[in-house]
Scaffold this active site. Structure first.
Site, PDB file in Angstrom:
ATOM      1  N   SER A 245       0.851  -1.185   0.000  1.00  0.00           N
ATOM      2  CA  SER A 245       0.000   0.000   0.000  1.00  0.00           C
ATOM      3  C   SER A 245       0.889   1.238   0.000  1.00  0.00           C
ATOM      4  O   SER A 245       2.114   1.139   0.083  1.00  0.00           O
ATOM      5  CB  SER A 245      -0.919   0.011   1.222  1.00  0.00           C
ATOM      6  OG  SER A 245      -0.165   0.312   2.378  1.00  0.00           O
ATOM      7  N   LYS A 246       0.233   2.365  -0.087  1.00  0.00           N
ATOM      8  CA  LYS A 246       0.928   3.642  -0.225  1.00  0.00           C
ATOM      9  C   LYS A 246       2.012   3.851   0.854  1.00  0.00           C
ATOM     10  O   LYS A 246       3.052   4.436   0.587  1.00  0.00           O
ATOM     11  CB  LYS A 246      -0.124   4.762  -0.151  1.00  0.00           C
ATOM     12  CG  LYS A 246       0.353   6.133  -0.561  1.00  0.00           C
ATOM     13  CD  LYS A 246       0.556   6.269  -2.057  1.00  0.00           C
ATOM     14  CE  LYS A 246       1.542   7.398  -2.338  1.00  0.00           C
ATOM     15  NZ  LYS A 246       2.223   7.341  -3.593  1.00  0.00           N
ATOM     16  N   ARG A 247       1.748   3.345   2.056  1.00  0.00           N
ATOM     17  CA  ARG A 247       2.726   3.614   3.110  1.00  0.00           C
ATOM     18  C   ARG A 247       4.048   2.884   2.890  1.00  0.00           C
ATOM     19  O   ARG A 247       5.038   3.162   3.554  1.00  0.00           O
ATOM     20  CB  ARG A 247       2.131   3.296   4.486  1.00  0.00           C
ATOM     21  CG  ARG A 247       2.037   1.828   4.798  1.00  0.00           C
ATOM     22  CD  ARG A 247       1.156   1.546   6.005  1.00  0.00           C
ATOM     23  NE  ARG A 247       0.520   0.261   5.854  1.00  0.00           N
ATOM     24  CZ  ARG A 247       1.081  -0.899   6.171  1.00  0.00           C
ATOM     25  NH1 ARG A 247       2.288  -0.922   6.684  1.00  0.00           N
ATOM     26  NH2 ARG A 247       0.454  -2.031   5.961  1.00  0.00           N
ATOM     27  N   HIS A 248       4.074   1.924   1.957  1.00  0.00           N
ATOM     28  CA  HIS A 248       5.334   1.246   1.652  1.00  0.00           C
ATOM     29  C   HIS A 248       6.159   2.007   0.618  1.00  0.00           C
ATOM     30  O   HIS A 248       7.230   1.573   0.241  1.00  0.00           O
ATOM     31  CB  HIS A 248       5.066  -0.160   1.109  1.00  0.00           C
ATOM     32  CG  HIS A 248       4.445  -1.078   2.109  1.00  0.00           C
ATOM     33  ND1 HIS A 248       3.147  -1.518   2.013  1.00  0.00           N
ATOM     34  CD2 HIS A 248       4.942  -1.622   3.249  1.00  0.00           C
ATOM     35  CE1 HIS A 248       2.871  -2.311   3.034  1.00  0.00           C
ATOM     36  NE2 HIS A 248       3.935  -2.375   3.808  1.00  0.00           N
ATOM     37  N   GLY A 249       5.625   3.137   0.158  1.00  0.00           N
ATOM     38  CA  GLY A 249       6.354   3.912  -0.849  1.00  0.00           C
ATOM     39  C   GLY A 249       5.563   3.967  -2.140  1.00  0.00           C
ATOM     40  O   GLY A 249       4.380   3.622  -2.172  1.00  0.00           O
TER      41      GLY A 249
END
Ligand code: GLU
Length: 474
Positions: A245-249
């Site tokens: 997801s977005k929080r992984h980059g």
């Protein structure tokens, strides 16, 4: 004829509902590599049947991303929506041959059926109420959908190249809709018809489609078409093993290019290595990848993103890249940093400096950052740590080195001798002189080698920057 004996034809079939996701890019890469490895064909199909969610900008983003990655497809891309009448034709063919039937159940009836199944804690699936009923029993002109008459006995096994043998009992698959009441094909039907008509031999895609494969096989078998070989690839997970997801980059391919300064060959190499390996080979360029890629080498457990690996791989390809190409790729980032367009002179200067900058850079942003000192206007805005180097002894050494430099020829040897002379005179190491010199010339504490900096800036600009700092120090 079995698909295995035919030349390989693979495809990438994105739905254009958003940007090109790195997971999609990796699926495309696997398909592309398998086609190139076997000397087969790689086709591109845009699955734009969902009219509400498909957009032209998404199509452009996908094509653009594919081109940037060098994943060239054979022939023109196919647009699925344009083939709707062909999909319907197949549904009616199945109907005529008794492999499909008209279902006149109304939305209310189906809702009621589901409600009863839910209450009885039964799996929710269509109960086949029109499967054996005479269509004449339906009211005149009543709307209908066309459903596949699926096998109800036995089981279906898929010999998946990645997942191995996967078996499902046919009783678990209900009679799915092929054609909606407005005559439009369902996604499930469209995929099968297109894969067949395009001559696809290998369907390599995300394992979120594995369940669909069993249903799709039902249509393929009813049509008596050759079955493709499946390879369902685990999705990419984040570095913590969680769903990506977005929080992984960054997730969008264009963010890797436009915001992170990643080279396409580096992204390809990196994506290839997520969940696929060949011994401990990390650096696998395109030719090597084509040579050694094998679908069955894809792991069954999800590969993970790894920022460090990406940086290492990218750094490698930056060092290997041609300076002219790096110049063109880096210039926009420099322009962004210095807040103005690059002139032809700037570009030339950047080109000359690339070889000194690239050994250190892990992405194009760092390359640009390392180059910006060349284009900053005087007086430089100084990093705090650079300013600190110009205090006390630093100021004295800077004064001495400025005097020494102002009377020498601007060659590597002469500059070297002058700076060394100042160090010896002051009884300090060369580094002690180089530090304030670098700070005054670049406004930073890191840069290419100090003599390269002097040569790249030239005599006039170098001396002017030095005197700017002397003036401030006084
Ligand atoms: N259009 C589907 C997707 O983007 C892929 C379908 C397939 O590969 O069969 O997930």
């Amino acid at each position: 004829m079995t698909a295995a004996s035919a030349p390989v034809v693979t495809r990438f079939a994105p739905s254009p509902t958003g940007f090109l996701h790195i997971g999609g890019a990796r699926t495309a890469l696997f398909n592309w590599l398998w086609a190139r490895h076997t000397g087969g064909k790689f086709l591109l199909r845009i699955e734009d049947t969902d009219r509400a969610r498909s957009t032209q900008p998404a199509i452009e983003a996908i094509l653009d991303g594919m081109r940037w990655l060098g994943l060239d497809w054979d022939g023109d891309e196919i647009y699925q929506f344009a083939r709707a009448s062909r999909h319907a034709e197949v549904a009616f063919d199945l109907l005529e041959r008794g492999h499909a039937y008209k279902c006149f159940a109304t939305a209310e009836e189906l809702a009621e059926m589901r409600e009863q199944q839910r209450a009885a804690k039964l799996p929710m699936r269509y109960d086949g109420r029109w499967r054996n009923r005479d269509p004449k029993e339906a009211p005149e002109g009543a709307p209908f959908v066309v459903r596949l008459k699926a096998e109800t006995e036995g089981e279906t096994t898929i010999r998946d190249l990645v997942q191995g043998d996967v078996t499902v009992r046919n009783s678990e698959l209900d009679d799915m809709v092929l054609l909606r009441s407005d005559g439009t094909p369902t996604y499930m039907l469209a995929v099968v018809v297109d894969d067949h008509d395009m001559g696809i031999t290998h369907v390599i895609r995300g394992d979120d489609h594995l369940n669909n494969a069993f249903r799709q096989l039902g249509i393929i078998r009813a049509m008596n078409w050759p079955e493709p070989i499946y390879g369902h690839v685990p999705l990419i997970h984040g570095d913590d093993g969680q769903k990506l997801s977005k929080r992984h980059g960054a997730l969008a391919v264009d963010a890797y290019r436009d915001e992170m300064g990643i080279l396409p060959e580096a992204l390809n190499n990196y994506l290839l290595r997520i969940g696929w390996g060949h011994g401990d080979e990390e650096l696998i360029d395109r030719d090597r990848a084509i040579e050694i890629f094998d679908v069955s080498g894809i792991g069954r457990s999800p590969g993970r993103t790894d920022r460090k690996k990406l940086e290492n791989v990218n750094g490698h390809y930056i060092r290997a890249a041609d300076d002219r190409r790096l110049t063109d790729l880096t210039a926009p980032f420099v322009a962004q940093k210095i807040g103005r367009d690059m002139t032809a002179t700037d570009i030339n200067l950047l080109h000359r400096s690339i070889e000194f900058l690239k050994p250190r850079a892990k992405d194009l942003l760092e390359l640009a950052e390392g180059a910006t000192f060349l284009f900053r206007t005087r007086p430089l805005d100084m990093e705090e740590r650079a300013l600190a180097l110009l205090e006390g002894q630093g100021a004295q050494l800077l004064a001495a080195v400025t005097t020494a430099l102002s009377s020498v020829e601007w060659t590597n040897e002469a500059l070297d001798a002058a700076v060394r002379g100042v160090a010896e005179e002051a009884g300090v190491g060369l580094g002690k002189v180089a530090q304030p010199l670098r700070a005054a010339l670049t406004g930073r504490t890191t840069s290419p080698g100090i003599f390269d900096v002097l040569l790249l800036l030239g005599r006039e600009e170098s001396l002017a920057r030095l005197s700017d700092q002397l003036a401030t120090a006084n």
